[in-house]
Design an enzyme around this catalytic site. Structure first.
Site, PDB file in Angstrom:
ATOM      1  N   TYR A   1       0.855  -1.190   0.000  1.00 27.52           N
ATOM      2  CA  TYR A   1       0.000   0.000   0.000  1.00 27.52           C
ATOM      3  C   TYR A   1       0.893   1.243   0.000  1.00 27.52           C
ATOM      4  O   TYR A   1       1.357   1.692   1.032  1.00 27.52           O
ATOM      5  CB  TYR A   1      -0.927   0.016   1.210  1.00 27.52           C
ATOM      6  CG  TYR A   1      -1.923  -1.119   1.241  1.00 27.52           C
ATOM      7  CD1 TYR A   1      -2.180  -1.903   0.123  1.00 27.52           C
ATOM      8  CD2 TYR A   1      -2.613  -1.416   2.420  1.00 27.52           C
ATOM      9  CE1 TYR A   1      -3.085  -2.946   0.172  1.00 27.52           C
ATOM     10  CE2 TYR A   1      -3.537  -2.453   2.471  1.00 27.52           C
ATOM     11  CZ  TYR A   1      -3.765  -3.214   1.354  1.00 27.52           C
ATOM     12  OH  TYR A   1      -4.670  -4.251   1.414  1.00 27.52           O
TER      13      TYR A   1
ATOM     14  N   PRO B   1     -15.956  -4.428   2.229  1.00 26.17           N
ATOM     15  CA  PRO B   1     -17.143  -4.926   2.940  1.00 26.17           C
ATOM     16  C   PRO B   1     -18.395  -4.085   2.734  1.00 26.17           C
ATOM     17  O   PRO B   1     -19.515  -4.590   2.932  1.00 26.17           O
ATOM     18  CB  PRO B   1     -16.709  -4.902   4.407  1.00 26.17           C
ATOM     19  CG  PRO B   1     -15.697  -3.805   4.474  1.00 26.17           C
ATOM     20  CD  PRO B   1     -14.954  -3.886   3.171  1.00 26.17           C
TER      21      PRO B   1
ATOM     22  N   GLY C   1     -23.248  -3.358  -4.117  1.00 22.65           N
ATOM     23  CA  GLY C   1     -23.671  -3.449  -5.505  1.00 22.65           C
ATOM     24  C   GLY C   1     -25.105  -3.022  -5.731  1.00 22.65           C
ATOM     25  O   GLY C   1     -25.576  -2.016  -5.184  1.00 22.65           O
TER      26      GLY C   1
END
Length: 281
Positions: free
Chosen positions: A57, A206, A210
């Site tokens: 990251y 999480p 959608g």
């Protein structure tokens, strides 16, 4: 807030994912360094005791920021810092798995240095490298445990057979980290396996529900029964209800969004609401 044993400590089950405190494409420093520091410190103030990051990251940026914001001179107190290794970075949004033994060792040693600890609470293989023999990758992880470099190990984006193969190689798998949310349930079989085995299941992305989060959709209808509660909070509440071993890690670079996400821990779904959302997915 419910808890689970992870990284050798008891942690609250709603954690924080520290991927978004980097630059665009998860590359380089954040646009607002000070806000990223505030997000990390505020997360702990809100009761977060599990923070997930990775050496890729930034790369390195997220781990550096975590140390700057939260290291107390000797460590992180009751907060478990989980990190991952096994991805090389060659530019924004470019990720390449590398599971060679010497590279994984470098990942662990560099994470130890950046985080300022003598032992990593939980180190996870970011991806199983298909070009490197699995026995080499799992063997390296076993060495890290035996040498005390890491306290626990986990895997990311795997299936049941992968976990079983790692266990057969002598690895006590403490966690798996797969994409899983109300809108993407492809890891259902793996989640059930982890529940049976008592392995922590850390769903990434999480909050992404959608189509279920569309206007007039199932989440919005359930939200009507919970004044002031957002569809994102309901999505997190559903995950927390799904299994006692689920540890969601919603990520953000905004304190306001962090506070909204963490408030999901107080949201309680009825049996009917939980089943309605499960069926809709």
């Amino acid at each position: 807030m419910s808890s689970i044993d992870l990284g050798g400590k008891t942690v609250n089950r709603l954690g924080y994912g520290a991927m978004r405190i980097t630059g665009p494409g998860i590359w380089g420093p954040p646009a607002d360094h000070d806000e990223s520091i505030r997000v990390l410190r505020r997360s702990v103030e809100l009761g977060v005791t599990f923070i997930d990051t990775a050496d890729s990251y930034g790369p390195d940026v997220s781990e550096d920021l975590i140390r700057e914001a939260l290291h107390d001179g000797s460590g992180y107190g009751d907060v478990v810092i989980a990190t991952k290794g096994g991805f090389t970075r060659h530019g924004p949004n470019i990720w390449a798995a590398l599971g060679r033994r010497e590279y994984l060792r470098q990942c662990v040693l560099m994470s130890l240095r950046r985080l300022g600890v003598e032992q990593i609470d939980l180190w996870q293989l970011h991806r199983i490298d298909p070009r490197t023999p699995r026995e080499e990758q799992f063997g390296a992880m076993k060495e890290f445990l035996d040498e005390g470099l890491v306290k626990q190990v986990g895997l990311s984006e795997v299936g049941v057979e992968d976990v079983q193969e790692a266990q057969a190689a002598g690895l006590p798998i403490a966690s798996v980290q797969n994409r899983y949310n109300l809108g993407d349930r492809r890891a259902e079989k793996l989640l059930d396996f982890c529940t049976e085995q008592g392995i922590a299941f850390i769903p990434w992305a999480p909050v992404d529900a959608g189509n279920l989060a569309r206007p007039g959709g199932p989440l919005e209808k359930v939200a009507a029964n919970h004044p002031g509660v957002t569809t994102g909070q309901l999505a997190l509440a559903w995950l927390l209800r799904r299994s006692p071993i689920v540890v969601p890690i919603p990520g953000t670079s905004s304190v306001a969004h962090l506070e909204e996400n963490q408030a999901a821990a107080a949201v309680e779904l009825t049996d009917d609401e939980f089943e309605t959302l499960a069926r809709a997915a």
